[in-house]
Motif scaffolding. Sequence first.
Motif, PDB file in Angstrom:
ATOM      1  N   GLY A 173      -4.169  -5.067   6.189  1.00 46.52           N
ATOM      2  CA  GLY A 173      -2.835  -5.645   6.035  1.00 46.52           C
ATOM      3  C   GLY A 173      -1.757  -4.579   5.947  1.00 46.52           C
ATOM      4  O   GLY A 173      -1.987  -3.474   5.430  1.00 46.52           O
ATOM      5  N   VAL A 174      -0.584  -4.917   6.462  1.00 48.66           N
ATOM      6  CA  VAL A 174       0.535  -3.980   6.480  1.00 48.66           C
ATOM      7  C   VAL A 174       1.749  -4.629   5.829  1.00 48.66           C
ATOM      8  O   VAL A 174       2.313  -5.597   6.358  1.00 48.66           O
ATOM      9  N   ALA A 175       2.137  -4.143   4.668  1.00 54.63           N
ATOM     10  CA  ALA A 175       3.398  -4.547   4.050  1.00 54.63           C
ATOM     11  C   ALA A 175       4.529  -3.816   4.765  1.00 54.63           C
ATOM     12  O   ALA A 175       4.399  -2.636   5.080  1.00 54.63           O
ATOM     13  N   VAL A 235      -0.746  -0.986  -1.594  1.00 52.11           N
ATOM     14  CA  VAL A 235       0.598  -1.062  -2.156  1.00 52.11           C
ATOM     15  C   VAL A 235       1.432  -2.051  -1.354  1.00 52.11           C
ATOM     16  O   VAL A 235       1.101  -2.390  -0.213  1.00 52.11           O
ATOM     17  N   ASN A 236       2.515  -2.514  -1.958  1.00 53.70           N
ATOM     18  CA  ASN A 236       3.542  -3.281  -1.270  1.00 53.70           C
ATOM     19  C   ASN A 236       4.846  -2.484  -1.295  1.00 53.70           C
ATOM     20  O   ASN A 236       5.002  -1.559  -2.107  1.00 53.70           O
ATOM     21  N   VAL A 237       5.801  -2.870  -0.435  1.00 50.44           N
ATOM     22  CA  VAL A 237       6.962  -2.005  -0.242  1.00 50.44           C
ATOM     23  C   VAL A 237       8.211  -2.830   0.048  1.00 50.44           C
ATOM     24  O   VAL A 237       8.140  -3.916   0.637  1.00 50.44           O
ATOM     25  N   ALA A 270       5.335  -1.027  -4.889  1.00 55.80           N
ATOM     26  CA  ALA A 270       4.653  -1.768  -5.958  1.00 55.80           C
ATOM     27  C   ALA A 270       3.153  -1.561  -5.823  1.00 55.80           C
ATOM     28  O   ALA A 270       2.602  -1.604  -4.715  1.00 55.80           O
ATOM     29  N   SER A 271       2.480  -1.346  -6.931  1.00 57.84           N
ATOM     30  CA  SER A 271       1.041  -1.107  -6.899  1.00 57.84           C
ATOM     31  C   SER A 271       0.279  -2.359  -6.490  1.00 57.84           C
ATOM     32  O   SER A 271       0.667  -3.484  -6.798  1.00 57.84           O
ATOM     33  N   ALA A 305       3.358  -0.023   4.814  1.00 56.23           N
ATOM     34  CA  ALA A 305       2.478   0.416   3.732  1.00 56.23           C
ATOM     35  C   ALA A 305       1.122  -0.260   3.861  1.00 56.23           C
ATOM     36  O   ALA A 305       1.031  -1.416   4.264  1.00 56.23           O
ATOM     37  N   MET A 306       0.077   0.480   3.509  1.00 53.15           N
ATOM     38  CA  MET A 306      -1.274  -0.091   3.465  1.00 53.15           C
ATOM     39  C   MET A 306      -1.343  -1.092   2.315  1.00 53.15           C
ATOM     40  O   MET A 306      -1.268  -0.718   1.148  1.00 53.15           O
ATOM     41  N   GLN A 307      -1.537  -2.363   2.655  1.00 46.71           N
ATOM     42  CA  GLN A 307      -1.384  -3.411   1.651  1.00 46.71           C
ATOM     43  C   GLN A 307      -2.646  -3.664   0.824  1.00 46.71           C
ATOM     44  O   GLN A 307      -2.564  -3.876  -0.386  1.00 46.71           O
TER      45      GLN A 307
END
Length: 478
Positions: A321-323, A66-68, A84-85, A340-342
Amino acid sequence: MKKSLFAIIAISLLLPINALAATTTPTTTDATLPLVRPTVRIFDPFSGLLEKEFYPFPETSQVQGVNVASGDVNGDGLNEIVVASGRNEKPTIKIFNNQLELINQFQAYADNFTKGFKVSVAKLYPNLAAVILTAPNEGGGPHIRIFNGHGVLITEFFAFDSKVYSGVNVTAGDVNKDGQMEIIAGSGYQSEPMVKIYDNYGNFIRQFLAYDKKIKSGVNVLAFDMNSDGQAEIITVPYMDAGSEVRIFNSDGILLNKFNAYQADYLGGVNLTAADVDHDKNPEIIIGPGFGLEAQIKFLASDGKSELNPNLMAWPGFKGGVAITAADFDNDGQVELIAAMQNISPINKYEAYKYIEIDISKQHIYAYFKGEKQMDFIISTGKNGFPTPPGKFKILTKVPKTTMARNYGSGNPNNYYLPNVPNVMYFYRDYAIHGAYWHWKFGTRVSHGCVNLKLPDAKSLYDWANIGTPVNIYTSIK
């Protein structure tokens, strides 16, 4: 910052974090492993303590990350978290209040777009609450859409060529000090690193190159007032493939400062946000890694020097990756970090954002992008007496065409002279991955140690891989 959440923290720290992202390589490329469920975490940036965490998508979802973003999108005076998915899910926006209750959700794009998308929040219109800006990942067009917190579309536009499916990156800020926020778009993956500035309805204003146009990296963007003068600066970093040099520009594209976020050979992308975390009127640039590095968050001054907590690890062992975003989420006057886990690999591969595997047993080569298989080609490796070396290597050099020859002595049947060998990528001494026009015995071991591919396959892999792309060669059947 509330410190009464120790029970939550304790439970969270007991979770099997290391199981989130195994770094060992499976013996076969078709191994089916449990899919990690994407998580959003809220941290105290000073202590690094985990305050809260939640799963924005149900357990039945197969969403791969996800993104945040964060902001007051419903006008109630409190900041919400906007999620966001990522890949493998309908393009869904979910909005959570500061009690982590879902208060709204809607689709940002058509059902059949499942590549994932990025999200930003900004107060683009003076008489409205903050709005939600969306931008597709690579595989989608440069289609920026702007919604209110109820999911009503306000406006949309293509920031770059609509026929190019490289995705796009988006942020917003008042970059020309006119009291009105502008939309800043960064080019997507494998595009020249162009930054474009639009007004709040998508009308073009100006553009500039953030890096050399020969670097087809795309560019990630952030707008933030770094010196508290009422005018936002534009902060950039290559989207992927071109290092991690952060640059700070004014709206005319004049470079103000630059520094490296990570080591020079890191190519997996960088996530950006900013906030005045310590209330000293000198905001921090907050850095989260893209794909292939552990999930350490950095708080940096505008000159790149480390500030605040240098050891905040969002997920120990996770490399997808980290959002990140930052906001006063619990209305206590202190900024929280929201991570968030990207990207989640469906086959648990996190070695690097681009990664090549060669299975000698199966005579196949596999190429992975952000932990997802992109290519699968039949090959020919070394025959008896001329084995392809097993081990972990990386692409050392790339040569579009060369002559390969070896003389083992007069009349030796193993002698060869092969001009115009195409799409050659050396990975160890004189061993290479390349196209082969002189045989059609793919799927059998007939080479002198190199990895032979059909000509179209060799061209696809050559164009895709970078110098430095890891290569893992193994035998899955002993």
